[in-house]
Design a protein around this motif. Sequence first.
Motif, mmCIF file in Angstrom:
data_model
loop_
_atom_site.group_PDB
_atom_site.id
_atom_site.type_symbol
_atom_site.label_atom_id
_atom_site.label_comp_id
_atom_site.label_asym_id
_atom_site.label_seq_id
_atom_site.Cartn_x
_atom_site.Cartn_y
_atom_site.Cartn_z
ATOM 1 N N ASN A 67 0.829 -1.193 0.000
ATOM 2 C CA ASN A 67 0.000 0.000 0.000
ATOM 3 C C ASN A 67 0.875 1.258 0.000
ATOM 4 N N LEU A 68 0.243 2.390 -0.207
ATOM 5 C CA LEU A 68 0.960 3.661 -0.208
ATOM 6 C C LEU A 68 1.323 4.058 1.218
ATOM 7 N N ALA A 69 2.359 4.870 1.329
ATOM 8 C CA ALA A 69 2.769 5.399 2.629
ATOM 9 C C ALA A 69 2.904 6.910 2.506
ATOM 10 N N ARG A 70 2.596 7.598 3.591
ATOM 11 C CA ARG A 70 2.711 9.056 3.620
ATOM 12 C C ARG A 70 4.001 9.441 4.317
ATOM 13 N N VAL A 71 4.721 10.398 3.744
ATOM 14 C CA VAL A 71 5.952 10.886 4.364
ATOM 15 C C VAL A 71 5.562 11.708 5.581
ATOM 16 N N LYS A 72 5.977 11.231 6.744
ATOM 17 C CA LYS A 72 5.636 11.912 7.999
ATOM 18 C C LYS A 72 6.694 12.942 8.355
ATOM 19 N N PHE A 73 7.972 12.541 8.327
ATOM 20 C CA PHE A 73 9.078 13.446 8.625
ATOM 21 C C PHE A 73 10.226 13.159 7.675
ATOM 22 N N ILE A 74 11.025 14.175 7.409
ATOM 23 C CA ILE A 74 12.224 14.025 6.593
ATOM 24 C C ILE A 74 13.418 14.463 7.422
ATOM 25 N N PHE A 75 14.438 13.616 7.448
ATOM 26 C CA PHE A 75 15.689 13.914 8.125
ATOM 27 C C PHE A 75 16.780 13.994 7.069
ATOM 28 N N ASP A 76 17.968 14.413 7.466
ATOM 29 C CA ASP A 76 19.065 14.520 6.510
ATOM 30 C C ASP A 76 19.416 13.181 5.878
ATOM 31 N N PHE A 83 2.305 4.187 7.211
ATOM 32 C CA PHE A 83 1.513 3.297 6.370
ATOM 33 C C PHE A 83 0.062 3.219 6.826
ATOM 34 N N GLY A 84 -0.338 4.074 7.750
ATOM 35 C CA GLY A 84 -1.729 4.123 8.168
ATOM 36 C C GLY A 84 -2.099 3.052 9.175
ATOM 37 N N GLN A 85 -3.392 2.801 9.288
ATOM 38 C CA GLN A 85 -3.922 1.912 10.309
ATOM 39 C C GLN A 85 -4.320 0.541 9.792
ATOM 40 N N THR A 86 -4.260 0.326 8.467
ATOM 41 C CA THR A 86 -4.689 -0.962 7.930
ATOM 42 C C THR A 86 -3.615 -1.550 7.017
ATOM 43 N N GLY A 87 -3.746 -2.803 6.696
ATOM 44 C CA GLY A 87 -2.822 -3.470 5.790
ATOM 45 C C GLY A 87 -1.722 -4.202 6.528
ATOM 46 N N LEU A 88 -0.935 -4.964 5.779
ATOM 47 C CA LEU A 88 0.143 -5.753 6.363
ATOM 48 C C LEU A 88 1.228 -4.889 6.986
ATOM 49 N N SER A 89 1.457 -3.726 6.425
ATOM 50 C CA SER A 89 2.575 -2.901 6.884
ATOM 51 C C SER A 89 2.112 -1.696 7.691
ATOM 52 N N LYS A 90 0.976 -1.784 8.351
ATOM 53 C CA LYS A 90 0.469 -0.637 9.106
ATOM 54 C C LYS A 90 1.494 -0.193 10.140
ATOM 55 N N GLY A 91 1.524 1.105 10.382
ATOM 56 C CA GLY A 91 2.451 1.652 11.356
ATOM 57 C C GLY A 91 3.401 2.657 10.735
ATOM 58 N N ILE A 92 4.377 3.062 11.535
ATOM 59 C CA ILE A 92 5.336 4.093 11.137
ATOM 60 C C ILE A 92 6.729 3.479 11.125
ATOM 61 N N TYR A 93 7.454 3.673 10.019
ATOM 62 C CA TYR A 93 8.778 3.091 9.842
ATOM 63 C C TYR A 93 9.747 4.130 9.281
#
Length: 185
Positions: A67-76, A83-93
């Motif tokens: 599934n699609l993922a939203r960029v939450k933060f950008i570091f150097d 990855f939101g709340q649903t799907g196999l990869s739900k969560g923040i990585y």
Amino acid sequence: RFAASPGRCHVPPGGESGVVRARGAMGQGICASNNPFSSTSDAFGVPLAEGVWVEATSKEPDLFFSNLARVKFIFDDAVILNFGQTGLSKGIYNYSKKDIQTYGMRRVMADVKGKKLSVGKVVRVMAQGNDMTGIVTAVSPKDVTCRFTANGDVQAWGSTCWERVYTQDAIDQADLKIVKPARRC
């Protein structure tokens, strides 16, 4: 890898304030950047920004998300994806620049719910007193063009239609949603 923690970052004059701070290997602060000096881009050279969407294009055997993922933060040296709340990869990585290349992360355009936009999809705008139905006519990694009609009939193309270009921020503000799948010929 590092973990994000709440905080504020020092910002050069004219830059925007960062919203998180993390610690690198040597303990130095690494600033989240919604600042204009960040150079993080997707695997194809398109600049990434907080709030945009990405998808993986690689066929790596260990690729676990589809599934699609939203960029939450950008570091150097990394980005944090939600990855939101649903799907196999739900969560923040977090993903390093190397991970972005390995997985072929590509910036894409998505509706307010995170569904990928493509030419031919029927969309609806509901925010700010508008209730318009239209069709996606063009998509690039940075914006999407939609054609709308005065009466909402997407089949009635003529002098009563107009086009509007949306960035990802504008999609979110307009509450633009896909309402029907792409038309098949």
